[in-house]
Design an enzyme around this catalytic site. Structure first.
Site: not given
Length: 496
Positions: A83, A145, A176, A188, A260
């Protein structure tokens, strides 16, 4: 739902304290600044909030003018998920590249330099590292990741990352929980199910989290996944059996539990956003991440009202809400008052990310590569980006090869005829093909088949998980698509 008047009573302040919302813009909105005075203790930054490091520093200063002990969170895994450098690509390779090198001291140094840069911008809470074991190579959301598919490797690098990051006063958030690596669905979009036995769960999925807890991780992020062996009814984020009985009870974790993103369809599309937030706090979560899909004051008000209403109706105990809010404030106090360790006092290492990326490159030669006598054509085969990574961050090797080999041109291709179109665009030039997780995309495999049939001297650069067999005269695996991985790959291409 009844809307309760915003006030400064303890219940309202506790409801605000557990929320960790995002917002729009590169300056602090008036509504966020006002809510900080009313009890909001955390905010989250996303790519939309970032223009430059100097701008982020000014933004966090604006926010802290309202509340000095504010938690400013960001999803800065580095590598593919960045980010802070969303417009340029990351200066640090991601976890999979670090796992490929398998030097825990290097991982610790990379995390420390990342933490130093975050702290300089006023960010003190990072939703990283990923402790997921990449047990399913077809996983659509974890992939590079993860540090890798070996449990021991993931555990030791997770611990090293936590230590390095937190040595700078930036809280690590290990994710996670209880492990997102063996899924075939992206949370998602829907709730993934992980069907495994208790032994596998404890020996594979939970071992890296135990290592992170032993290393002192200040936060753990829950996953929106259903693990029937633990709780057949509810996903981990909403499960008391998983968050309270397992994470707190059996694993002995006493830090912050953050969810999350609650706007993800696995929760909002199944339980509803407001009800999901109440269930998460009741299950044992302390902080509610919301805002990846853009959060505004109305959303914050609705979630605050849902929590206050749940306490008043008896659905949520006031003590549980107060305990959650206290854990948020305790982490904020730690970040505000932490003293830097001797490790953090060491000098900056601005090149450590590039050093790590270079060490992560694996080169396989299957045939003599034709010498680079002039410009080449770089064909980048682009899959659909997963939501965690996003599609706004540049990746590949084209820009670097254009710099190293003047006259080089590039093209981006996707779809069943991608290989044919790349050949036509290249004309008589050598093609350097750039792929990302070839093994997951049949059309990408077909494109490489086409290129290699036309020219056995084709160079292949794999910037995802290198699961497919190496092919091409020169096969370069970078183990990630960060900007520095592109630099390292381009150097390897030129070196031949």
């Amino acid at each position: 739902m009844t809307t309760f008047t915003t006030g400064t009573d303890t219940l309202t302040r506790d409801a605000l304290a557990v929320l960790q919302p995002g917002f729009a813009g590169t300056t602090a909105p008036d509504w966020v600044r006002r809510r900080l005075g009313e009890g909001l203790a955390s905010v989250a930054l996303f790519g939309r909030n970032v223009a430059t490091a100097e701008q982020v520093t000014a933004l966090t200063a604006q926010l802290r003018a309202e509340r000095d002990d504010l938690l400013v969170a960001i999803d800065e895994e580095s590598g593919d998920v960045t980010r802070l450098e969303v417009r340029t690509g990351s200066s640090f390779p991601g976890s999979h590249a670090l796992g490929a090198v398998d030097d825990t001291d290097l991982t610790r140094r990379v995390a420390r330099e990342l933490g130093r840069r975050l702290a300089a911008c006023g960010v003190n809470f990072n939703w990283a590292p990923s402790a997921d074991v990449n047990a399913n190579p077809d996983n659509p959301v974890i992939g590079v990741r993860s540090f890798g598919g070996d449990t021991g490797l993931v555990a030791r690098h997770t611990a090293a990352y936590v230590e390095g990051l937190q040595s700078t006063g930036v809280a690590a958030c290990t994710k996670h929980f209880p492990g997102h690596g063996d899924t075939s669905v992206d949370s998602h979009h829907a709730i993934p199910h992980i069907d495994l036995d208790t032994t596998t769960l404890h020996e594979r999925e939970l071992r890296p989290f135990r290592a992170a807890i032993a290393a002192g991780t200040r936060a753990v992020m829950s996953a929106h996944i259903r693990v029937p062996v633990l709780d057949p009814d509810r996903p981990a984020t909403l499960s008391r059996r998983i968050l309270t009985d397992l994470l707190r009870g059996e694993l002995g974790y006493d830090g912050l539990i953050v969810t999350d993103g609650m706007e993800m369809r696995a929760i909002s599309g199944t339980y509803g956003l407001e009800h999901g937030v109440v269930l998460a706090i009741a299950a044992g979560a302390d902080a509610i991440c919301v805002g990846g899909g853009l959060c505004d004051e109305d959303t914050v008000q609705r979630l605050q009202d849902a929590l206050v209403g749940a306490v008043r109706s008896g659905e949520l105990s006031e003590e549980r809400l107060a305990d959650a809010a206290a854990r948020v404030r305790a982490l904020a106090e730690w970040t505000a008052g932490v003293r830097r360790s001797p490790d953090a006092a060491a000098g900056p290492e601005p090149e450590v990310g590039l050093t790590a990326a270079r060490r992560a490159v694996t080169v396989t030669r299957t045939a003599p590569a034709p010498p680079v006598t002039g410009a080449v054509y770089v064909a980048t085969f682009t899959p659909e980006a997963n939501i965690a990574v996003g599609d706004e961050t540049p990746w590949g090797v084209g820009a670097e090869l254009e710099r190293l080999l003047p006259g080089t041109t590039t093209g981006v291709f996707t779809g069943p005829d991608a290989g044919d179109r790349a050949l036509r665009a290249a004309a008589d030039r050598r093609v350097d093909a750039v792929v990302r997780a070839e093994h997951r995309h049949p059309w990408m495999r077909t494109a490489l088949d086409t290129l290699l049939a036309a020219d056995a001297g084709t160079v292949v650069v794999e910037m995802g998980v290198p699961q497919a067999d190496p092919r091409g005269a020169l096969h370069i695996a970078t183990h990630g698509a960060a900007r520095v991985c592109g630099v390292a790959a381009a150097e390897a291409v030129v070196a031949g």
